[in-house]
Design an enzyme around this catalytic site. Structure first.
Site, PDB file in Angstrom:
ATOM      1  N   ASP A 111      61.210  13.143  -2.322  1.00 49.63           N
ATOM      2  CA  ASP A 111      60.898  12.151  -3.354  1.00 49.63           C
ATOM      3  C   ASP A 111      61.399  10.772  -2.941  1.00 49.63           C
ATOM      4  OD1 ASP A 111      63.540  13.266  -3.591  1.00 49.63           O
ATOM      5  OD2 ASP A 111      63.763  12.293  -5.532  1.00 49.63           O
ATOM      6  N   GLU A 119      65.762  14.577  -5.517  1.00 50.01           N
ATOM      7  CA  GLU A 119      67.107  14.118  -5.130  1.00 50.01           C
ATOM      8  C   GLU A 119      67.500  12.896  -5.935  1.00 50.01           C
ATOM      9  OE1 GLU A 119      70.337  12.019  -3.139  1.00 50.01           O
ATOM     10  OE2 GLU A 119      68.327  11.230  -3.472  1.00 50.01           O
TER      11      GLU A 119
HETATM   12 ZN   LIG Z   1      68.063   9.086  -0.515  1.00 50.75          ZN
END
Ligand SMILES: [Zn+2]
Length: 380
Positions: free
Chosen positions: A71, A136
Site C-alpha cells: 500500500d 502498513e
Molecule cells: Zn512505508
C-alpha cells in the site's frame, strides 16, 4: 542486472493506485513476475481486493526475510504534484510517483534481487521469503495477519525495505493509540443529582493517566523518553443538560523500557479503579505497535553495515526511527534480528512529488542480492 527491467518493475508498481486499498493488484503483478520460476507463491487475503503476498525462494538453508508493503498513502491534492502521482515519470535522474520512496522502490529492489538470484544459474545455499503486506500505512494489519498465520516464525533474519538512505535503522518507538469513552445519565442541569455526568470521570482519567505516564522518566539510550499526549476530548450536547456521553483519545510513543503490555495494563488499572468508584469507562485501542528493540549488536546489522560500506562504498550509520513499521508485528513471532534498510532517502515520504534517485534504486537492487549471499554464507 537488467537495469531496464528493474526500472520497469518499479514504474509498473508505481502505476498501480494502491492508496490504502487494492493491494491485490500489486500482489497479482508480483506473482506474475515469479510465475515461471521454482518458487512458492501464496496469497493471503485480508479482505476482498486486499491480498498479502508471500514468495519463498529455495528449499533449505538459512531463511532471510524481505519485507515490503504494497500500500501507499493517499496522494492528497493532485494539483500539488509536478507529475500525476500514479503516472510514474523519469525526470532528471529520478523516478517520481506516489510510493517511489515509501516504499515501492524498496519492494521492487527486493523483487529484482530475487529474480536476479533465480536467474544467476548458481546453486543458492539458502532461502529468501518476500513478505509483501497490506495496510502498513493504516495499522500494519497485513503484517499482523502474516505473523499470526506462521509466515514469519521460521525466519533467521529480516530486512525491511523502508526508506533509510542506505543507513540501517536499528530501533524505533512503538505506538499506542487509545480511546476512552464514558457513559452517564442525561438529565436537566437543574437537577444534576438525578443524573450522572460522563465528563467528570473522564477528566479524572485524563489527569491520572497523564501523571502516571509523565512519571515514566527512564530514558532509552537511543529513543529517549516515552511520550503521551491526550489528543482529543469531546462530550455533552447542551449547556443545560448533564452529559451522558464523553470520550477522549490519547497517543503514546513507547520505548522498550516501558513495553506496550505494561502501559496498556496501567491504563486499564486506572479505569478499573475509577469504575469501582462509580464511573462507567471503557478503553479500546487502534492497532497498537510495539517498539523495535535495539538491533545494533545483531550479526545481521553488523553484516549489512559492512556490506554497504565496503562493497558499495557508502556511508552507513545505525539510526533510530520515529515511526513504527511492519517490524512491530513481525518481531512478535520470534527471536530473529530485524533491520530497516532501504534505498530511498525518505525525504519525500507522504508528500507530493515523491521520488527516488534512479541510481539509488539500482544500487538497492544490487545491495539486497549481495546481502542475501553474505547472509547465507554467514548463517550456514
Ligand atoms: Zn512505508
Amino acid at each position: 542486472m537488467d537495469e531496464k527491467r528493474a526500472i520497469k518493475i518499479l514504474t509498473d508498481l508505481l502505476a498501480i493506485d494502491s492508496a490504502n486499498d487494492h493491494e491485490s493488484l500489486v500482489a497479482d503483478y508480483i506473482a506474475a513476475l515469479f510465475a515461471n520460476y521454482p518458487v512458492q507463491i501464496e496469497r493471503i487475503t485480508y479482505k476482498p481486493g486486499r491480498n498479502n503476498l508471500v514468495v519463498t525462494l529455495g528449499n533449505k538453508g538459512p531463511l532471510l526475510g524481505f519485507s515490503g508493503h504494497e500500500d501507499v498513502v493517499d496522494a492528497g491534492n493532485q494539483t500539488n504534484w509536478q507529475f500525476p502521482p500514479f503516472t510514474p515519470t523519469l525526470y532528471d535522474g529520478k523516478i517520481y510517483g506516489r510510493g517511489a520512496s515509501d516504499m515501492k522502490s524498496g519492494l521492487a529492489a527486493m523483487i529484482v534481487s530475487m529474480l536476479d538470484l533465480l536467474e544467476s544459474g548458481k546453486k543458492l545455499p539458502g532461502r529468501i521469503r518476500l513478505l509483501a503486506s497490506v495496510g502498513e500505512e493504516t495499522g500494519e494489519y497485513g503484517a499482523a495477519q502474516l505473523t499470526k498465520k506462521g509466515y514469519v516464525q521460521d525466519l533467521d533474519g529480516l530486512i525491511i525495505g523502508e526508506p533509510s538512505n542506505f543507513n540501517i535503522r536499528v530501533t524505533h518507538k512503538g505506538i499506542i493509540d487509545y480511546y476512552v469513552s464514558s457513559s452517564g445519565k442525561c438529565v436537566h442541569s437543574s437537577i444534576p443529582q438525578e443524573g450522572k455526568n460522563a465528563i467528570m470521570p473522564l477528566i479524572q482519567f485524563a489527569q491520572q493517566a497523564q501523571s502516571l505516564m509523565d512519571s515514566h522518566q527512564e530514558k532509552d539510550p537511543i529513543l529517549g523518553s516515552l511520550t503521551h499526549v491526550i489528543s482529543q476530548i469531546q462530550g455533552g450536547n447542551q449547556i443545560n443538560s448533564v452529559p451522558d456521553q464523553a470520550w477522549l483519545s490519547g497517543n503514546i510513543r513507547t520505548t522498550p523500557k516501558y513495553p506496550n503490555d505494561q502501559i496498556c495494563g496501567e491504563l486499564e488499572q486506572i479505569i478499573a479503579k475509577l469504575n469501582s468508584e462509580g464511573a462507567k469507562l471503557s478503553i479500546r485501542y487502534s492497532y497498537p505497535e510495539v517498539p523495535l528493540p535495539d538491533q545494533s549488536n545483531s550479526q545481521l546489522a553488523r553484516l549489512a553495515q559492512e556490506v554497504v560500506q565496503q562493497e558499495f562504498g557508502k556511508d552507513c550509520e545505525f539510526t533510530a526511527g520515529t515511526g513504527a513499521t511492519d517490524a512491530s508485528e513481525y518481531i512478535q513471532a520470534g527471536n530473529f534480528p530485524v533491520i530497516i534498510l532501504g534505498p530511498a532517502e525518505g525525504k519525500t515520504d507522504h508528500q507530493p512529488n515523491e521520488f527516488i534517485k534512479i541510481e539509488d534504486y539500482l544500487l538497492g537492487c544490487k545491495l539486497y542480492q549481495v546481502l542475501a549471499w553474505r547472509f547465507w554464507q554467514e548463517y550456514i
